[in-house]
Design an enzyme around this catalytic site. Structure first.
Site, PDB file in Angstrom:
ATOM      1  N   HIS A  74       0.815  -1.216   0.000  1.00 38.05           N
ATOM      2  CA  HIS A  74       0.000   0.000   0.000  1.00 38.05           C
ATOM      3  C   HIS A  74       0.850   1.269   0.000  1.00 38.05           C
ATOM      4  CE1 HIS A  74      -3.575  -2.353   0.442  1.00 38.05           C
ATOM      5  NE2 HIS A  74      -3.243  -2.820   1.633  1.00 38.05           N
ATOM      6  N   ASP A  94      -2.838 -10.426  -2.630  1.00 43.30           N
ATOM      7  CA  ASP A  94      -3.367 -10.020  -1.339  1.00 43.30           C
ATOM      8  C   ASP A  94      -4.856  -9.683  -1.524  1.00 43.30           C
ATOM      9  OD1 ASP A  94      -2.126  -8.770   1.464  1.00 43.30           O
ATOM     10  OD2 ASP A  94      -3.931  -7.709   0.779  1.00 43.30           O
ATOM     11  N   HIS A 126      -6.325  -7.154  -0.520  1.00 42.41           N
ATOM     12  CA  HIS A 126      -6.494  -5.714  -0.762  1.00 42.41           C
ATOM     13  C   HIS A 126      -5.702  -5.269  -1.984  1.00 42.41           C
ATOM     14  CE1 HIS A 126      -6.948  -6.555   3.581  1.00 42.41           C
ATOM     15  NE2 HIS A 126      -8.039  -5.813   3.411  1.00 42.41           N
ATOM     16  N   ASP A 167      -4.636 -12.931   3.300  1.00 44.72           N
ATOM     17  CA  ASP A 167      -5.949 -12.466   3.766  1.00 44.72           C
ATOM     18  C   ASP A 167      -7.139 -12.816   2.879  1.00 44.72           C
ATOM     19  OD1 ASP A 167      -4.755 -10.638   2.086  1.00 44.72           O
ATOM     20  OD2 ASP A 167      -4.764  -8.976   3.517  1.00 44.72           O
TER      21      ASP A 167
HETATM   22 ZN   LIG Z   1      -4.193  -7.214   2.624  1.00 38.81          ZN
END
Ligand SMILES: [Zn+2]
Length: 590
Positions: A395, A429, A431, A518
């Site tokens: 991120h 991931d 996200h 995740d």
């Molecule tokens: Zn994540």
């Protein structure tokens, strides 16, 4: 000092240089070899099926990269044997154990491939077959050397018949059982000899020659010559179950635990690493290599200079044990960053839940060092590498932290590898890897692909949409797969298969996987339901691409299942890459 490493192909400059040196040695030491045979080496390495042997090249080089010896091993998977075509060390008696080390490495590789044994030729040590006294002396030394490993000539056959009538001094065929019990059956020997003669001598033998030699193998099992060189004790080599560079290089950020945010609900915690390490511990897949320190320049090649300096300064000022959460976000007046360092945090941050603390910079830089060390191991013969790190990084944008991330280790490693050829970053991931996307958004040499929860409902909410395809030169080199809130293993694999098809069209030299755990069932930050078997299937699909691959740990917060899911992912990855069924040889099993 020398090291032995495997050269897979001529992709990297270091390996290309080693191959050039090997060709030089071939020219000077093997005068009878045709130039065309010498120059086909890179093709042989790249295109095994064409030559019906999988060529495996080992070089012994010193610290300056000078090749001091090499071995060219041919693996015939269809017949199930290995043939040592060439082994050579520099002539002037300065070998210093290089020949022995190369031969042991070759045996170790052959054993790991589960073949019936290792075959090779050696010129005769009998005066009746070899009249040249100097040559005879060398041949005796060689046969004495191999005898210590239990490798001896196969006798009572016509193998020593010269290829062309009138030639002298034809070689014996030696057999090394690789320390195992039992003999070699006539049937096995005949198929091996046919393959060796057909594939190495091909057209240069006279018609009927191969059939004649094959038919001369009558003993069942075949017989080896009695040991001739008394006094040379037998070597019991160290048992290495399978080849070192078939393992996954594992680099762990040992100092990650200094970055520990103790506020309730902060799921990015040190216990994650221990859980994964315990999960993968007994797979035998990994060999741990120590992280190296890399200059900060590597970080600044990807992140904004002022951002890097800011993080370093502000972290050093935060009181130990305290966290600074950004709370002012001067998004409109970028020319006037707040003077107070802690206040300025929002100038460089995308959310309100990623704090700065005393150790964030040090831990994040440690994660970068691990990712770069693991990337570097792909130059040293490893084909798969895993940087098990925290804090995560995907991120983090060029000049912003957030989502528990400070430096984008994945992007920094991908950028480092991009100097040696095209790279794909595959983000799996839950996200969206907004940081990685932003960093490579205008580049065509690094293809970024991400499969993630749709930003409509999943962090980071502002990026990860399907229409974000890149900018400028990078148009078409960013690909997003935003998926719905509920996703099963099957549905996930459909998206992954599409992603991998695009990846294969790009034909990268390296793959970097931003590895999140995740997508797992019950992850506190996700909404999908992937289980261990799904992670294994995903790993297998990625491994089957057979692209040198660096895995960098990103998210994954359900501590109870992190270890199991990671373990299954890597089992799948390894078996996919090496194309073996579990149990087909003495490799790792579940
Ligand atoms: Zn994540």
């Amino acid at each position: 000092m020398f090291r032995i490493r495997r050269i897979h192909d001529d992709t990297l400059p270091l390996d290309r240089e080693a191959i050039t040196q090997v060709e030089g040695i071939l020219r000077s030491q093997f005068a009878s070899l045709a130039e065309a045979d010498i120059q086909k080496l890179p093709r042989q390495l790249r295109n095994p099926l064409h030559y019906r042997f999988r060529s495996i090249l080992f070089v012994a080089d010193d610290l300056r990269g000078k090749v001091r010896g090499f071995a060219l091993l041919q693996h015939a998977p269809d017949v199930g044997f290995c043939y040592l075509e060439l082994i050579s060390v520099e002539p002037k008696g300065t070998g210093g154990g290089i020949g022995g080390a190369l031969y042991e490495r070759v045996r170790e590789e052959a054993r790991s491939l589960g073949v019936i044994g290792l075959f090779f030729e050696c010129l005769p040590d009998e005066p009746t077959l070899c009249r040249d006294l100097e040559l005879l002396k060398q041949n005796r030394a060689r046969l004495r050397f191999y005898e210590r490993y239990g490798a001896r000539p196969i006798i009572r056959t016509a193998y020593e018949t010269p290829l062309k009538p009138g030639d002298r001094c034809a070689p014996h065929l030696l057999f090394d059982r690789l320390g195992r019990e039992g003999g070699l059956s006539r049937k096995q020997a005949r198929s091996v000899v046919r393959a060796v003669l057909d594939r190495t001598y091909g057209k240069s033998s006279s018609p009927g020659y191969v059939d004649m030699v094959v038919a001369s193998f009558q003993d069942d099992p075949v017989r080896l010559r009695e040991p001739r060189y008394a006094g040379g004790e037998t070597i019991t080599p160290v048992r290495v179950p399978w080849s070192i560079d078939m393992k996954i290089a594992l680099v762990v950020n040992d100092r990650h635990a200094i970055h520990h945010i103790r506020e309730r609900g902060y799921v990015e915690s040190p216990v994650r690493i221990g859980s994964i390490l315990r999960g993968i511990a007994d797979t035998e897949l990994f060999t741990r290599i120590p992280p190296r320190h890399f200059p900060e320049r590597r970080v600044k090649e990807v992140h904004d200079l002022h951002y890097v300096e800011y993080l370093k300064r502000v972290c050093a000022k935060v009181e130990a044990g305290k966290s600074v959460y950004p709370y002012v976000f001067p998004i409109r007046n970028a020319t006037k960053p707040p003077r107070e360092l802690p206040l300025r945090a929002g100038y460089y941050c995308i959310d309100t839940f990623t704090p700065l603390n005393r150790n964030a910079y040090v831990a994040a830089k440690g994660a970068v060092d691990c990712a770069l060390s693991a990337a570097r191991s792909l130059h040293q013969g490893y084909r798969l590498a895993y940087a098990l790190v925290r804090p995560p990084g995907h991120h983090a944008e060029r000049r912003a932290f957030g989502g528990f991330c400070y430096f984008n280790s994945t992007a920094i490693a991908a950028h480092y590898l991009s100097a040696f050829g095209e790279v794909v970053v595959l983000d799996i991931d839950y996200h969206h890897g907004n940081g990685t996307q932003e960093i490579f958004y205008e580049r065509a040499d690094v293809l970024t692909i991400s499969i993630h929860g749709h930003p409509r409902f999943a962090y980071p909410y502002f990026s990860g949409f399907a229409d974000e395809r890149g900018k400028g030169a990078g148009v078409g080199y960013n690909l997003n797969f935003p998926l719905p809130e509920g996703v099963t293993g099957d549905e996930y694999r459909q998206a992954l298969a599409k992603a991998l098809r695009r990846l294969q069209r790009f034909a990268p030299k390296f793959l970097v996987v931003a590895f999140g755990l995740d997508p797992a069932k019950d992850d506190p930050t996700g909404s999908w339901s992937l289980q261990a078997k799904d992670f294994e299937a995903n790993g297998r699909m990625i491994g089957s691409l057979r692209v040198p691959t660096l895995i960098v740990q990103e998210g994954g917060y359900r501590v109870r299942s992190l270890g199991t899911n990671a373990r299954h992912f890597f089992l799948g990855l390894w078996h996919g890459f090496h194309g073996r069924r579990p149990g087909a040889f003495s490799g790792p099993t579940r």
